[in-house]
Design a protein around this motif. Structure first.
Motif, PDB file in Angstrom:
ATOM      1  N   ALA A 140       0.832  -1.203   0.000  1.00  0.00           N
ATOM      2  CA  ALA A 140       0.000   0.000   0.000  1.00  0.00           C
ATOM      3  C   ALA A 140       0.871   1.258   0.000  1.00  0.00           C
ATOM      4  N   ARG A 141       1.928   1.253   0.787  1.00  0.00           N
ATOM      5  CA  ARG A 141       2.828   2.420   0.801  1.00  0.00           C
ATOM      6  C   ARG A 141       3.507   2.599  -0.552  1.00  0.00           C
ATOM      7  N   GLY A 142       3.850   1.499  -1.206  1.00  0.00           N
ATOM      8  CA  GLY A 142       4.440   1.583  -2.537  1.00  0.00           C
ATOM      9  C   GLY A 142       3.477   2.162  -3.555  1.00  0.00           C
ATOM     10  N   ILE A 143       2.203   1.780  -3.471  1.00  0.00           N
ATOM     11  CA  ILE A 143       1.187   2.326  -4.369  1.00  0.00           C
ATOM     12  C   ILE A 143       1.033   3.827  -4.145  1.00  0.00           C
ATOM     13  N   GLN A 144       1.034   4.247  -2.887  1.00  0.00           N
ATOM     14  CA  GLN A 144       0.960   5.674  -2.598  1.00  0.00           C
ATOM     15  C   GLN A 144       2.135   6.433  -3.216  1.00  0.00           C
ATOM     16  N   THR A 145       3.317   5.894  -3.064  1.00  0.00           N
ATOM     17  CA  THR A 145       4.508   6.559  -3.590  1.00  0.00           C
ATOM     18  C   THR A 145       4.428   6.701  -5.103  1.00  0.00           C
ATOM     19  N   GLU A 146       3.947   5.653  -5.775  1.00  0.00           N
ATOM     20  CA  GLU A 146       3.828   5.708  -7.235  1.00  0.00           C
ATOM     21  C   GLU A 146       2.769   6.716  -7.669  1.00  0.00           C
ATOM     22  N   LEU A 147       1.591   6.678  -7.042  1.00  0.00           N
ATOM     23  CA  LEU A 147       0.501   7.548  -7.467  1.00  0.00           C
ATOM     24  C   LEU A 147       0.733   9.006  -7.072  1.00  0.00           C
ATOM     25  N   ALA A 148       1.571   9.236  -6.069  1.00  0.00           N
ATOM     26  CA  ALA A 148       1.861  10.617  -5.666  1.00  0.00           C
ATOM     27  C   ALA A 148       2.458  11.430  -6.810  1.00  0.00           C
ATOM     28  N   ARG A 149       3.089  10.760  -7.759  1.00  0.00           N
ATOM     29  CA  ARG A 149       3.667  11.449  -8.909  1.00  0.00           C
ATOM     30  C   ARG A 149       2.596  12.038  -9.823  1.00  0.00           C
ATOM     31  N   GLU A 150       1.356  11.559  -9.688  1.00  0.00           N
ATOM     32  CA  GLU A 150       0.272  12.023 -10.550  1.00  0.00           C
ATOM     33  C   GLU A 150      -0.505  13.201  -9.963  1.00  0.00           C
ATOM     34  N   VAL A 151      -0.193  13.575  -8.734  1.00  0.00           N
ATOM     35  CA  VAL A 151      -0.899  14.701  -8.114  1.00  0.00           C
ATOM     36  C   VAL A 151      -0.536  16.000  -8.837  1.00  0.00           C
ATOM     37  N   ILE A 152      -1.535  16.752  -9.229  1.00  0.00           N
ATOM     38  CA  ILE A 152      -1.339  18.058  -9.855  1.00  0.00           C
ATOM     39  C   ILE A 152      -1.501  19.116  -8.779  1.00  0.00           C
ATOM     40  N   ARG A 153      -0.447  19.909  -8.567  1.00  0.00           N
ATOM     41  CA  ARG A 153      -0.416  20.855  -7.456  1.00  0.00           C
ATOM     42  C   ARG A 153      -0.769  22.276  -7.865  1.00  0.00           C
ATOM     43  N   GLU A 154      -1.305  22.449  -9.031  1.00  0.00           N
ATOM     44  CA  GLU A 154      -1.719  23.774  -9.493  1.00  0.00           C
ATOM     45  C   GLU A 154      -3.193  23.751  -9.848  1.00  0.00           C
ATOM     46  N   ASP A 155      -3.755  24.923 -10.068  1.00  0.00           N
ATOM     47  CA  ASP A 155      -5.188  25.020 -10.353  1.00  0.00           C
ATOM     48  C   ASP A 155      -5.508  24.468 -11.735  1.00  0.00           C
ATOM     49  N   ARG A 156      -6.311  23.418 -11.748  1.00  0.00           N
ATOM     50  CA  ARG A 156      -6.826  22.854 -12.994  1.00  0.00           C
ATOM     51  C   ARG A 156      -8.332  22.640 -12.853  1.00  0.00           C
ATOM     52  N   LEU A 157      -8.986  23.544 -12.182  1.00  0.00           N
ATOM     53  CA  LEU A 157     -10.426  23.420 -11.989  1.00  0.00           C
ATOM     54  C   LEU A 157     -11.124  24.544 -12.731  1.00  0.00           C
ATOM     55  N   GLY A 158     -12.287  24.212 -13.248  1.00  0.00           N
ATOM     56  CA  GLY A 158     -13.074  25.215 -13.950  1.00  0.00           C
ATOM     57  C   GLY A 158     -13.978  25.952 -12.981  1.00  0.00           C
ATOM     58  N   PRO A 159     -15.050  26.550 -13.490  1.00  0.00           N
ATOM     59  CA  PRO A 159     -16.010  27.229 -12.610  1.00  0.00           C
ATOM     60  C   PRO A 159     -16.595  26.252 -11.592  1.00  0.00           C
ATOM     61  N   VAL A 160     -16.699  26.685 -10.364  1.00  0.00           N
ATOM     62  CA  VAL A 160     -17.213  25.819  -9.294  1.00  0.00           C
ATOM     63  C   VAL A 160     -18.635  26.246  -8.959  1.00  0.00           C
ATOM     64  N   HIS A 161     -19.579  25.388  -9.317  1.00  0.00           N
ATOM     65  CA  HIS A 161     -20.995  25.621  -9.013  1.00  0.00           C
ATOM     66  C   HIS A 161     -21.514  24.681  -7.930  1.00  0.00           C
ATOM     67  N   ARG A 162     -20.831  23.541  -7.757  1.00  0.00           N
ATOM     68  CA  ARG A 162     -21.228  22.582  -6.730  1.00  0.00           C
ATOM     69  C   ARG A 162     -19.981  22.081  -6.005  1.00  0.00           C
ATOM     70  N   VAL A 163     -20.045  22.091  -4.690  1.00  0.00           N
ATOM     71  CA  VAL A 163     -18.961  21.571  -3.862  1.00  0.00           C
ATOM     72  C   VAL A 163     -19.497  20.381  -3.073  1.00  0.00           C
ATOM     73  N   ALA A 164     -18.640  19.420  -2.829  1.00  0.00           N
ATOM     74  CA  ALA A 164     -19.059  18.224  -2.096  1.00  0.00           C
ATOM     75  C   ALA A 164     -18.175  18.013  -0.876  1.00  0.00           C
ATOM     76  N   GLY A 165     -18.772  17.429   0.137  1.00  0.00           N
ATOM     77  CA  GLY A 165     -18.024  16.940   1.284  1.00  0.00           C
ATOM     78  C   GLY A 165     -18.156  15.436   1.344  1.00  0.00           C
TER      79      GLY A 165
END
Length: 228
Positions: free
Chosen positions: A18-43
């Motif tokens: 599981a820790r190895g999977i986290q390490t691999e997928l962490a490379r795919e996190v986008i740390r900049e704004d790539r969101l469009g207009p926000v009309h609905r937010v979820a919790g």
């Protein structure tokens, strides 16, 4: 609701894998704004029944910026992964992903009750859910998992950076004057500055965002508005 879910990985695995999977997928996190207009937010939030054997995955969708409740969904599934600090997403994300697919109204942004980048492998629950669902996410935690910080000022909107060594991994944000701060971090496709702005916008009255409050009520109470 159809999700552009990234290629699935095994969920019932050893802690080391599981820790190895986290390490691999962490490379795919986008740390900049790539969101469009926000009309609905979820919790999103998770509760448990039957001594932890049953997972209650709750999603609450609110109109933004009015923060009126649009939809809520509760899904129950067997719990398949133990509680292990740092691996919470393996216990909770599978049910949350399934719950998201049952929504009629797709959220433009998800605020998660947990860590995002502020995680030992930079891949907390908010990152995991965001990368796999393709939906922008923010981690909004009630307590610190890792990192060091100076106490922010006492007023709403005051914040200080959360550091791990020389790296800024989040923000310690005061959402209500003279109350305990929250720990905000990037989940996916949202910058830290934007994350702070949305958390404040979603928490106009209380310490916790309205998204978190709505999802928590559903996850913890014996409500069944819609169950899969």
């Amino acid at each position: 609701m159809n999700l552009p879910v990234t290629a699935a990985h095994p969920w019932v695995v050893s802690p080391a894998l599981a820790r190895g999977i986290q390490t691999e997928l962490a490379r795919e996190v986008i740390r900049e704004d790539r969101l469009g207009p926000v009309h609905r937010v979820a919790g999103v939030d998770i509760g448990f029944e039957a001594g932890g054997r049953t997972t209650r995955a709750a999603v609450a969708v609110l109109d933004f910026p009015a923060l009126t409740l649009r939809e809520r969904l509760l899904l129950k599934r067997p719990t398949r992964f133990p509680y292990i600090p740092g691996l919470l997403s393996f216990r909770e994300v599978p049910a949350l992903l399934e719950a998201l697919t049952g929504l009629r109204h797709a959220p433009d942004l998800i605020l998660c009750d947990g860590q995002g980048l502020a995680h030992p492998r930079r891949f907390g629950l908010a990152c995991h859910l965001g990368v796999l669902s393709g939906i922008p996410t923010i981690g909004v935690a009630k307590s610190r998992l890792i990192g060091n910080y100076q106490e922010p000022g006492p007023e709403r909107g005051d914040w200080s950076p959360l550091h791990d060594g020389d790296e800024v991994i989040g923000a310690v944000l005061r959402t209500r004057s003279r109350t305990r701060p929250l720990f905000v971090s990037i989940g996916h496709c949202v910058s830290l500055a934007t994350a702070i702005d949305y958390v404040l916008a979603c928490a106009p009255r209380y310490r916790l965002p309205e998204t978190t409050r709505a999802a928590h009520r559903l996850a913890s109470e014996k409500e069944t508005p819609q169950i899969g």
